[in-house]
Write an enzyme that holds these catalytic residues in place. Sequence first.
Site, PDB file in Angstrom:
ATOM      1  N   ASP A  48      -3.146  -2.495  23.803  1.00  0.00           N
ATOM      2  CA  ASP A  48      -4.268  -2.822  23.141  1.00  0.00           C
ATOM      3  C   ASP A  48      -5.110  -2.203  22.562  1.00  0.00           C
ATOM      4  OD1 ASP A  48      -6.260  -6.069  23.170  1.00  0.00           O
ATOM      5  OD2 ASP A  48      -7.187  -3.778  23.203  1.00  0.00           O
ATOM      6  N   TYR A  53     -11.832   0.263  16.656  1.00  0.00           N
ATOM      7  CA  TYR A  53     -11.321   1.393  16.942  1.00  0.00           C
ATOM      8  C   TYR A  53     -11.195   2.545  16.384  1.00  0.00           C
ATOM      9  CZ  TYR A  53     -10.770  -1.819  21.175  1.00  0.00           C
ATOM     10  OH  TYR A  53     -11.313  -3.400  21.636  1.00  0.00           O
ATOM     11  N   LYS A  78      -6.882  -6.230  16.996  1.00  0.00           N
ATOM     12  CA  LYS A  78      -7.758  -7.293  16.311  1.00  0.00           C
ATOM     13  C   LYS A  78      -8.324  -6.978  14.968  1.00  0.00           C
ATOM     14  CE  LYS A  78      -9.074  -6.313  21.412  1.00  0.00           C
ATOM     15  NZ  LYS A  78      -8.568  -4.625  21.271  1.00  0.00           N
ATOM     16  N   HIS A 111     -11.659 -10.422  16.983  1.00  0.00           N
ATOM     17  CA  HIS A 111     -12.399  -9.547  17.329  1.00  0.00           C
ATOM     18  C   HIS A 111     -13.599 -10.465  18.130  1.00  0.00           C
ATOM     19  CE1 HIS A 111     -12.382  -5.207  19.209  1.00  0.00           C
ATOM     20  NE2 HIS A 111     -13.176  -5.717  19.771  1.00  0.00           N
TER      21      HIS A 111
END
Length: 276
Positions: A48, A53, A78, A111
Amino acid sequence: MTKHITDCTILNNGVTMPWLGFGTYKAKGKEVHQAVETALEVGYRSIDTASIYGNEEEVGQAIASSGIARNELFVTTKLWNEDQGFDSTLRAFEASQKALGLNVIDLYLIHWPGRDQYKETWRAFERLYSEGSVRAIGVSNFQVHHLRDIIDEGGTVPAVNQVELHPGLIQQELQDFCGEQGIQLEAWSPIMKGKLNNESTLKAIAQKYGKTPAQVILRWDIQNQIVTIPKSVTPERIRENADIFDFELTPDELRQIDAMDADKRTGPHPDQLFWD
């Protein structure tokens, strides 16, 4: 009883998704590359990530270098808040595809719901799904009323809703609604960033099975039909989090853990997180 790290749930469109996945939140550069490599070596097959990120490229490189067949892996990413909207969603997806080095993403999630664009964003998700660019589409941090907005418009029912969920935040109403609608619930921050390790209930159960409180929580997730994605960059902890398939909690132990619910979050409430 779920007995192996590669055991899967079947999503509402027939796609299989491992019950246990590997989270990469806030892990960057060489650190995340090595962590994903370790996770894949241990046996994790679900990874994931998210555009925010900043590690999709490293995650993709670790996947590519693993030598594991693509059809054995399940990759989630996401869409970030500022990319919501129909056209911007399609552009953001292409950027994630390129960064990950994957033509097809297994699961693409919105998200956060935000204020008012998620229905338009969902239409873009439906296009990506219809084109075959994603195998399943879902959401993250959606509350019941957000989910109803999508479902009531006659759109595709999300396959997954990834939310903060742990013994301190059970979100029973959301669990019940997702179960009724065939939406697979997935837990981020499942061990509440280690804040539950000293809880007496978990310590006692862990001692009985020769496990850690974190392992007990992850087992509780899976026995409650919740996909879980613990995150770590420490090899020993990555292995430990995967070692949850040789014991089973009793119904009474599950109830004891349920009773720990305190409606306590480590992250923001979805109804309070907006952006300009």
